[in-house]
Scaffold this motif. Sequence first.
Motif: not given
Length: 200
Positions: A39-43, A47-50, A166-173
């Motif tokens: 599994g993986f996601y696309n931003k 939305s805040q949901v990937n 959050t994982k989203r913030v970590l990914r953005e950094l």
Amino acid sequence: MALPNQDPLSVQHINQLLHAWIETNYLFKDDTALINELGFYNKDPESQVNKAFRADVVLASDKLIGFEVKSEKDSLKRWPSQSIAYSNVFNKVWLCTHSKHLVGALSTTPKHIGILLIDDLGSIAIVRTSSPNPAQNTYDLATMLWKEELIELSRLHDIMVKTSMTKRVLRELIQEHLSTDQVCEFVIKRLKARKGTVAS
């Protein structure tokens, strides 16, 4: 069409045949990982949901290579969005498709994505080879990492992070500070190390 009195090949059977093809056509090392249904996601910028996706087969070796399988019973309806999603994360991408979908696959598949043709007897042939993907996205690539791995990668490169992020913030950094090659190398190492491991 399937031969008379012969059931169409299932996705599971095609995956087995694809594994054998990969093992024949790619150099395997002791730490090479061949993973089913990763599994993986696309931003989603709106939305805040990937957006969630799943690669049928992934090869983690020197490069990260994704394979999408389309059996005779499948359709190509979701393939345009899937091809973009795959291209956001993998170094190379392959579509392994039943001959029923070949015409549609050729007309809808980006040129850098390779096409493998499978027939009713289980033979696999290369229709078009895969070339290096120009569209890898650092954020989406980082969605393959667990939270503790995101923190590990960040600290490895002196990015100031907190475990409360959050994982989203970590990914953005990570996207802001690291190159795609740096993230991809780390992702490959972690996928290889995960064999038989469950996310915490």
